[in-house]
Design an enzyme around this catalytic site. Sequence first.
Site, PDB file in Angstrom:
ATOM      1  N   TYR A   1       0.951  -1.211  -0.163  1.00 20.01           N
ATOM      2  CA  TYR A   1      -0.025  -0.091   0.255  1.00 20.01           C
ATOM      3  C   TYR A   1       0.796   1.223   0.023  1.00 20.01           C
ATOM      4  O   TYR A   1       2.024   1.233   0.345  1.00 20.01           O
ATOM      5  CB  TYR A   1      -1.155   0.063   0.999  1.00 20.01           C
ATOM      6  CG  TYR A   1      -0.397   0.252   2.497  1.00 20.01           C
ATOM      7  CD1 TYR A   1      -0.221   1.749   2.990  1.00 20.01           C
ATOM      8  CD2 TYR A   1       0.014  -0.770   3.525  1.00 20.01           C
ATOM      9  CE1 TYR A   1       0.356   1.798   4.111  1.00 20.01           C
ATOM     10  CE2 TYR A   1       0.442  -0.505   4.646  1.00 20.01           C
ATOM     11  CZ  TYR A   1       0.724   0.910   4.910  1.00 20.01           C
ATOM     12  OH  TYR A   1       1.127   1.098   6.536  1.00 20.01           O
ATOM     13  N   CYS A   2       0.167   2.321  -0.542  1.00 19.16           N
ATOM     14  CA  CYS A   2       0.922   3.629  -0.192  1.00 19.16           C
ATOM     15  C   CYS A   2      -0.107   4.514   0.245  1.00 19.16           C
ATOM     16  O   CYS A   2      -1.045   4.110   0.869  1.00 19.16           O
ATOM     17  CB  CYS A   2       1.477   4.189  -2.000  1.00 19.16           C
ATOM     18  SG  CYS A   2       0.188   4.332  -3.033  1.00 19.16           S
ATOM     19  N   PHE A   3       0.025   6.008  -0.204  1.00 23.69           N
ATOM     20  CA  PHE A   3      -0.906   6.715   0.636  1.00 23.69           C
ATOM     21  C   PHE A   3      -2.219   6.597   0.251  1.00 23.69           C
ATOM     22  O   PHE A   3      -3.140   6.619   0.677  1.00 23.69           O
ATOM     23  CB  PHE A   3      -0.444   8.374   0.460  1.00 23.69           C
ATOM     24  CG  PHE A   3      -1.304   9.258   1.079  1.00 23.69           C
ATOM     25  CD1 PHE A   3      -1.245   9.182   2.393  1.00 23.69           C
ATOM     26  CD2 PHE A   3      -2.057  10.129   0.551  1.00 23.69           C
ATOM     27  CE1 PHE A   3      -2.126  10.197   3.334  1.00 23.69           C
ATOM     28  CE2 PHE A   3      -2.872  11.285   0.985  1.00 23.69           C
ATOM     29  CZ  PHE A   3      -2.783  11.143   2.598  1.00 23.69           C
TER      30      PHE A   3
ATOM     31  N   GLY B   1      -2.323   4.638  -5.143  1.00 24.09           N
ATOM     32  CA  GLY B   1      -1.967   5.243  -6.400  1.00 24.09           C
ATOM     33  C   GLY B   1      -0.814   4.853  -7.011  1.00 24.09           C
ATOM     34  O   GLY B   1      -0.546   3.583  -7.157  1.00 24.09           O
TER      35      GLY B   1
ATOM     36  N   TRP C   1      -3.448   3.867   2.424  1.00 17.46           N
ATOM     37  CA  TRP C   1      -3.333   4.038   3.700  1.00 17.46           C
ATOM     38  C   TRP C   1      -4.602   4.982   4.129  1.00 17.46           C
ATOM     39  O   TRP C   1      -5.275   4.762   5.130  1.00 17.46           O
ATOM     40  CB  TRP C   1      -2.261   5.011   4.081  1.00 17.46           C
ATOM     41  CG  TRP C   1      -2.043   5.486   5.488  1.00 17.46           C
ATOM     42  CD1 TRP C   1      -1.238   4.920   6.303  1.00 17.46           C
ATOM     43  CD2 TRP C   1      -2.426   6.881   5.968  1.00 17.46           C
ATOM     44  NE1 TRP C   1      -1.453   5.575   7.762  1.00 17.46           N
ATOM     45  CE2 TRP C   1      -1.997   6.618   7.307  1.00 17.46           C
ATOM     46  CE3 TRP C   1      -2.972   7.900   5.619  1.00 17.46           C
ATOM     47  CZ2 TRP C   1      -2.412   7.691   8.145  1.00 17.46           C
ATOM     48  CZ3 TRP C   1      -3.345   8.925   6.261  1.00 17.46           C
ATOM     49  CH2 TRP C   1      -2.921   8.911   7.727  1.00 17.46           C
TER      50      TRP C   1
END
Length: 366
Positions: free
Chosen positions: A99-101, A104, A128
């Site tokens: 995962y990232c923010f 994306g 996140w």
Amino acid sequence: MTLSTTPAATPAVLSLITEERPLIDVRAPVEFAQGALPGAVNLPLMDDDERHQVGVAYKEHGQAAAIELGERLVSGEVKQARIAGWQAYVADHPDAVIYCFRGGLRSQIAQQWLEEAGISRSRLEGGWKAMRQALCERIDTAARQPMLVVAGLTGCAKTALINQLDNGVDLEAYAHHKGSAFGRRPEEPATQINFEHALAKRLIGLTEGLVIEDESRQIGNANIPLTFWRALQQAPRVRIEMPLDWRLAQIQQDYIIDLEQAYAARHGDYQGWQLMQAQLSNSLIRLGKRLGNARLQRLQRLQALAFKEHAQGNPQAHEAWLAPLLTEYYDPLYRYHLEKQRGSVPPEIHVGDWDSCLEAARQWNR
């Protein structure tokens, strides 16, 4: 492959947290330090400086320029090192999710690079941000569940009682702080975000009544979320009443013996002993204005003598300063607040010793 974080998919996504699914957080270290998803490991696509440069490029020249700069900064040996880090983690945790923010570009890139290396891994759609929203919503939902508050003077082992219950919620554990001026632990206090995420993780599986210790809204560096805090203020209570000698034994175990062991385990015997003394000394100093100068100096002298006795193998010597700290400061302060709250909070459903309060808490949830 992506894992959806739409409202309909929220229960399945939250199961990633309760099942302690391995999570790879590819955000920059500075983002991870502010707060991560429970159990995540930080294996960033870009370090803090690279992220900063790309952010400046995005603001000044747009997305295409930012992507081009990112590709130049994370290329060659740097890129291979990042991929190798992901590969090593996935080798040990083959069900890991990326995962990232916002779910994306960064997580897509990490997922693509791993696929090019022959490894297929899922990523979290919405990232996140979406998961944090789901966790915060769980806290707000829990605020509408029945609650029972466990109250009592300092040293009544309220936390120990909470942890005896299947429906107990130990806020101090999530804050990494024991909730008083002397409550700091050897590990770093939880950030606000990590506190909320740990609380939400505990609440996910609790759908009935919750039993929670009486706390100030602020615990260490963290604040109890407002909706949850307001619900606590309206919850019925049980109050533990135990004699001074019993409470002193609990405090010496929690704040002296256990604290010394925790510091020693983290820093070694010598440095741990020094850090423990510094913490207890500074905690007493922080109460200076409330204690008054004369009382503070008396307690400091007693504390210094106790440290000398402790170094000779007698940790019980701390009773010399802990007892007056309780009887002259904490106990009167608690009783003052108790009297001040009388009539403005729900009545106590039980007052008694530790064992009877434990049984009352168990009966309340049936």
